[in-house]
Design a protein around this motif. Structure first.
Motif, mmCIF file in Angstrom:
data_model
loop_
_atom_site.group_PDB
_atom_site.id
_atom_site.type_symbol
_atom_site.label_atom_id
_atom_site.label_comp_id
_atom_site.label_asym_id
_atom_site.label_seq_id
_atom_site.Cartn_x
_atom_site.Cartn_y
_atom_site.Cartn_z
ATOM 1 N N GLY A 179 12.410 -60.688 74.898
ATOM 2 C CA GLY A 179 12.301 -59.246 75.053
ATOM 3 C C GLY A 179 10.910 -58.784 75.410
ATOM 4 O O GLY A 179 10.727 -57.648 75.866
ATOM 5 N N ILE A 180 9.912 -59.647 75.212
ATOM 6 C CA ILE A 180 8.525 -59.306 75.559
ATOM 7 C C ILE A 180 8.021 -60.233 76.655
ATOM 8 O O ILE A 180 7.459 -59.791 77.650
ATOM 9 C CB ILE A 180 7.609 -59.399 74.318
ATOM 10 C CG1 ILE A 180 8.095 -58.449 73.210
ATOM 11 C CG2 ILE A 180 6.161 -59.095 74.706
ATOM 12 C CD1 ILE A 180 7.301 -58.569 71.925
ATOM 13 N N THR A 181 8.239 -61.522 76.461
ATOM 14 C CA THR A 181 7.793 -62.533 77.419
ATOM 15 C C THR A 181 9.009 -63.172 78.073
ATOM 16 O O THR A 181 10.005 -63.455 77.406
ATOM 17 C CB THR A 181 6.960 -63.621 76.701
ATOM 18 O OG1 THR A 181 5.839 -63.012 76.067
ATOM 19 C CG2 THR A 181 6.476 -64.664 77.702
ATOM 20 N N SER A 182 8.919 -63.396 79.364
ATOM 21 C CA SER A 182 10.001 -64.041 80.106
ATOM 22 C C SER A 182 9.439 -65.225 80.889
ATOM 23 O O SER A 182 8.611 -65.048 81.791
ATOM 24 C CB SER A 182 10.666 -63.048 81.061
ATOM 25 O OG SER A 182 11.679 -63.677 81.807
ATOM 26 N N LEU A 183 9.855 -66.422 80.512
ATOM 27 C CA LEU A 183 9.451 -67.653 81.189
ATOM 28 C C LEU A 183 10.709 -68.390 81.622
ATOM 29 O O LEU A 183 11.681 -68.468 80.876
ATOM 30 C CB LEU A 183 8.620 -68.544 80.255
ATOM 31 C CG LEU A 183 7.406 -67.904 79.576
ATOM 32 C CD1 LEU A 183 6.779 -68.870 78.593
ATOM 33 C CD2 LEU A 183 6.379 -67.482 80.632
ATOM 34 N N ASN A 184 10.662 -68.960 82.825
ATOM 35 C CA ASN A 184 11.884 -69.582 83.339
ATOM 36 C C ASN A 184 11.544 -70.646 84.367
ATOM 37 O O ASN A 184 10.748 -70.417 85.273
ATOM 38 C CB ASN A 184 12.785 -68.507 83.968
ATOM 39 C CG ASN A 184 14.148 -69.056 84.349
ATOM 40 O OD1 ASN A 184 14.579 -70.084 83.831
ATOM 41 N ND2 ASN A 184 14.816 -68.376 85.269
ATOM 42 N N TYR A 250 1.113 -61.129 69.926
ATOM 43 C CA TYR A 250 2.160 -60.405 69.215
ATOM 44 C C TYR A 250 1.681 -59.875 67.866
ATOM 45 O O TYR A 250 2.394 -59.115 67.218
ATOM 46 C CB TYR A 250 3.358 -61.326 68.971
ATOM 47 C CG TYR A 250 4.198 -61.639 70.201
ATOM 48 C CD1 TYR A 250 3.659 -61.587 71.482
ATOM 49 C CD2 TYR A 250 5.536 -61.990 70.069
ATOM 50 C CE1 TYR A 250 4.417 -61.885 72.593
ATOM 51 C CE2 TYR A 250 6.312 -62.299 71.178
ATOM 52 C CZ TYR A 250 5.739 -62.250 72.443
ATOM 53 O OH TYR A 250 6.502 -62.553 73.545
ATOM 54 N N TYR A 251 0.510 -60.278 67.440
ATOM 55 C CA TYR A 251 -0.041 -59.853 66.148
ATOM 56 C C TYR A 251 -1.499 -59.453 66.379
ATOM 57 O O TYR A 251 -2.099 -59.800 67.402
ATOM 58 C CB TYR A 251 0.063 -60.982 65.114
ATOM 59 C CG TYR A 251 -0.338 -62.350 65.635
ATOM 60 C CD1 TYR A 251 -1.655 -62.786 65.572
ATOM 61 C CD2 TYR A 251 0.610 -63.198 66.209
ATOM 62 C CE1 TYR A 251 -2.023 -64.026 66.065
ATOM 63 C CE2 TYR A 251 0.257 -64.442 66.704
ATOM 64 C CZ TYR A 251 -1.057 -64.853 66.625
ATOM 65 O OH TYR A 251 -1.428 -66.075 67.122
ATOM 66 N N HIS A 252 -2.071 -58.726 65.430
ATOM 67 C CA HIS A 252 -3.398 -58.132 65.644
ATOM 68 C C HIS A 252 -4.437 -58.564 64.631
ATOM 69 O O HIS A 252 -5.589 -58.125 64.708
ATOM 70 C CB HIS A 252 -3.277 -56.598 65.622
ATOM 71 C CG HIS A 252 -2.267 -56.069 66.597
ATOM 72 N ND1 HIS A 252 -2.441 -56.139 67.968
ATOM 73 C CD2 HIS A 252 -1.051 -55.491 66.396
ATOM 74 C CE1 HIS A 252 -1.391 -55.609 68.576
ATOM 75 N NE2 HIS A 252 -0.526 -55.204 67.649
ATOM 76 N N GLU A 253 -4.067 -59.409 63.707
ATOM 77 C CA GLU A 253 -5.004 -59.947 62.720
ATOM 78 C C GLU A 253 -4.814 -61.457 62.633
ATOM 79 O O GLU A 253 -3.719 -61.961 62.922
ATOM 80 C CB GLU A 253 -4.760 -59.320 61.334
ATOM 81 C CG GLU A 253 -5.023 -57.824 61.286
ATOM 82 C CD GLU A 253 -4.737 -57.265 59.899
ATOM 83 O OE1 GLU A 253 -4.283 -58.052 59.030
ATOM 84 O OE2 GLU A 253 -4.966 -56.064 59.692
ATOM 85 N N PRO A 254 -5.862 -62.191 62.236
ATOM 86 C CA PRO A 254 -5.690 -63.637 62.058
ATOM 87 C C PRO A 254 -4.558 -63.926 61.066
ATOM 88 O O PRO A 254 -4.433 -63.260 60.031
ATOM 89 C CB PRO A 254 -7.051 -64.091 61.511
ATOM 90 C CG PRO A 254 -8.020 -63.054 62.016
ATOM 91 C CD PRO A 254 -7.257 -61.759 62.017
ATOM 92 N N GLU A 379 3.362 -66.340 71.503
ATOM 93 C CA GLU A 379 3.060 -65.183 70.659
ATOM 94 C C GLU A 379 1.566 -64.975 70.490
ATOM 95 O O GLU A 379 1.141 -63.906 70.045
ATOM 96 C CB GLU A 379 3.751 -65.345 69.307
ATOM 97 C CG GLU A 379 5.270 -65.381 69.431
ATOM 98 C CD GLU A 379 5.983 -65.195 68.116
ATOM 99 O OE1 GLU A 379 5.303 -65.221 67.058
ATOM 100 O OE2 GLU A 379 7.215 -65.020 68.132
ATOM 101 N N ALA A 380 0.769 -65.986 70.847
ATOM 102 C CA ALA A 380 -0.684 -65.815 70.835
ATOM 103 C C ALA A 380 -1.190 -65.216 72.140
ATOM 104 O O ALA A 380 -2.405 -65.026 72.310
ATOM 105 C CB ALA A 380 -1.363 -67.150 70.583
ATOM 106 N N GLY A 381 -0.268 -64.918 73.061
ATOM 107 C CA GLY A 381 -0.657 -64.294 74.318
ATOM 108 C C GLY A 381 -1.076 -65.278 75.386
ATOM 109 O O GLY A 381 -1.812 -64.914 76.309
#
Length: 632
Positions: A179-184, A250-254, A379-381
């Motif tokens: 829903g956020i990242t699409s890899l194919n 996907y997250y903003h803190e360690p 999820e780490a971008g």
């Protein structure tokens, strides 16, 4: 014979009806022996290399070529172990057992497999024979057990090679949609699994047709790459858990230990029983749910460790076979490297992926998407890194398939040398080698690997899990046999010291307290008991998940078919050889302790002993050399 003799061989016993090439390695000694010196120096008296000269090797014949060095053996075993069991299966362990439970499972199963490898390593170091996994049960337990172990061992690795092809075909169909990242990987998605299985089956067969020297060099390169990659993986997972996340993460803190704390926990308290389509049909909570989650994880974790026994399976092609230190160091290195790296990889991955992530709980869009390492970097971008990781997973499964086929072909070749592969016209052809490669055995094993086509359909990863479970149980049967064999071997050593009609020097070679004894692990008979009991319990109760509602016939067959096949092989062998004279069924073992070797020096490889006191140049040189011995 003196304590320094490198090899003592009295030949096969009168009961040995199999071809001698299958029992004893073809060593080409010259007159003389090795004498140990108290100062650590070795005086050589002709026994330098068991490998025949280049011009004496048969291009066509029945013999394998003994050309692999210690570094090849180490990396063939390492490369054959590191595969989809860790990269694609660790997410399943995390979701079933929880973060702490998964790490505990990797450590506990590591102690079990370490006990098995230590048993096998000690026997092989003392008596460097071909096909030790099959030969030692034949010598010390019974010939029927040795026969059954050989066939189960071959079948396990042939199916394992097929399972790796299924893993390759599934990993190529990479798709990550959250829903956020699409890899194919569009090419993988558009081509049928059967095509990928066919392509990689041909490639695996071609790799196994290479002369073993070329094969060893390639596997050394593959193993070094895998070693560097898994170290990189561990470091990346650790840093992702402690550094400030990227802006597109996907997250903003360690993350730190967030996924170990509330509302998460050390163990997963919920066990979900699923059908073949990964739909939850039954939920068990509390202590029983925790127990079931951890227990079902044991089998999947043990699958990750399959391949460590390859250190001994390469004996027929090892030019370092006569060097007792090679087997000792190979067994210890593989135990240390694999268990440490696996436990650290699982620990660091559990910091960055929660145990309730939907992709590791049956809702992933592809097999690659359920890898905790791919989830972590996405999820780490860093979605581009996910493509690289999946490519490495494809490569890793492919190389594991090569290694598994290699072991299966050598086992089948040894069975043929013993005359245990059926009619003579079949056996004669399976014995044939070209440039030291058993070509016919490769082709027959390749035919069995077509079991991979059974895994082309079904839900994501379902057939892969079933094949992995079947391979695991088959190998557990073999591992239990190795531990039982060691206990018989240990008793035979004690009897030989007490009752043996041998010279004092010969009796010394059976003394585990002798400083020249090749490989001694302290408390090894206790480790053998521990490994035997653990393997038996895992065999009997590994299919508990099949009985939880809804009952799954496929899971039940995959979990238990290997055990009755093993017992049936023993039964058929004994009936054919002894009829119904039950008293002869367990008395045909030879207990043969011939061809024992001893260390050639009182200074043992891998042991750190400084020549001087304090910090000196010689001490530093000794330390650097010691590190290199354990690293190479």
């Amino acid at each position: 014979m003196t304590p320094g003799d490198a090899v003592s061989w009295s030949g096969p016993s009168p009961m040995d009806y199999e071809k001698p090439e299958a029992l004893n390695p073809q060593i080409f000694p010259q007159n003389g022996h090795q004498s140990p010196q108290p100062d650590g120096e070795t005086t050589l008296h002709g026994y330098e290399d068991p490998t025949p000269p280049e011009d004496k090797r048969e291009f066509r014949g029945e013999s394998l070529w003994r050309v692999l060095d210690e570094r090849h053996i180490n990396m063939i075993a390492f490369s054959g172990t590191i595969g989809n069991g860790l990269f694609l299966g660790s997410g399943r362990s995390l979701s079933s057992a929880g973060p702490g439970g998964a790490v505990v499972c990797y450590i506990l199963m590591g102690t079990v497999i370490s006990s098995v490898i230590s048993c096998l390593g000690e026997m092989t170091a003392l008596m460097p024979v071909n096909a030790p996994v099959m030969e030692f049960p034949r010598r010390f337990v019974s010939r029927g057990v040795g026969f059954a172990v050989g066939w189960v061992y071959w079948f396990a690795y042939a199916v394992l090679a097929g399972e790796q092809l299924v893993a390759v075909s599934n990993a190529i169909k990479f798709k990550y949609e959250d829903g956020i990242t699409s890899l194919n990987w569009e090419v993988g998605q558009k081509v049928d699994n059967a095509v990928w299985i066919s392509v990689f089956l041909i490639l695996v067969i071609l790799f196994n047709m290479f002369p073993v020297r070329v094969f060893g060099e390639l596997e050394y390169i593959f193993g070094c790459f895998k070693l560097m990659f898994i170290i990189l993986l561990i470091m990346m997972m650790f840093f992702l858990s402690i550094v400030q996340p990227r802006g597109d993460a996907y997250y903003h803190e360690p993350l730190g230990t967030r996924y170990w704390n509330n509302p998460y926990s050390f163990f997963n308290p919920v066990y979900n029983a699923k059908d073949e389509n990964q739909h939850i049909k039954h939920t068990i909570e509390g202590s029983l749910g925790t127990l079931l989650g951890v227990w079902t994880t044991f089998t999947s974790v043990m699958f990750s460790y399959i391949g460590m026994d390859i250190v001994a399976a390469t004996a027929a092609e090892s030019r370092a076979l006569s060097d007792v230190e090679s087997m000792k160091m190979a067994a210890r290195k593989i135990n240390l490297r694999i268990i440490t790296l696996y436990s650290l990889a699982m620990l660091t991955a559990s910091f960055v992926v929660p145990m309730d992530h939907p992709f590791i709980n049956g809702h992933s869009t592809s097999v690659g998407a359920r890898s905790v390492f791919i989830i972590a970097v996405v999820e780490a971008g860093m979605p581009k890194v996910a493509h690289f990781f999946n490519a490495v997973f494809v490569f890793s499964a492919f190389t594991c398939g090569i290694n598994s086929m290699y072991i299966a072909t050598r086992v089948l070749h040894t069975l043929a040398l013993r005359g245990q592969t059926g009619p003579e016209f079949i056996t004669r052809r399976l014995r044939q080698c070209r440039s030291g490669v058993p070509v016919r055995a490769v082709l027959v094993t390749g035919a069995i690997m077509m079991v991979a086509y059974m895994g082309r359909d079904g839900s994501v990863g379902a057939r892969l899990d079933e094949l992995a479970n079947n391979c695991t149980v088959s190998c557990l049967v073999v591992y239990a046999s190795i531990c039982a064999t060691y206990l018989y071997f240990f008793r035979t050593l004690e009897d030989a010291k007490i009752y043996g009609n041998t010279s004092e020097s010969q009796a010394a070679s059976y003394d585990r307290n002798n400083p020249l004894y090749p490989y001694k692990s302290h408390g090894q008979w206790l480790k053998a008991c521990y490994g035997l009991i653990a393997c038996i319990i895992l065999i009997l109760f590994n299919g508990v998940g099949a009985f939880i509602e809804p009952f799954s016939i496929r899971k039940f067959v995959a979990a238990y078919i290997s055990l009755p096949v093993f017992l049936l092989l023993i039964l058929c062998y004994n009936i054919r050889k002894h009829g119904f004279r039950f008293g002869d069924w367990w008395t045909d073992k030879s207990g043969d302790l011939s061809q024992t070797v001893q260390a050639s020096s009182y200074t043992r490889k891998g042991r750190l002993e400084f020549p001087d006191n304090g910090i000196t140049r010689d001490n530093w040189a000794t330390f650097v050399h010691w590190v290199w011995v354990w690293m190479k």
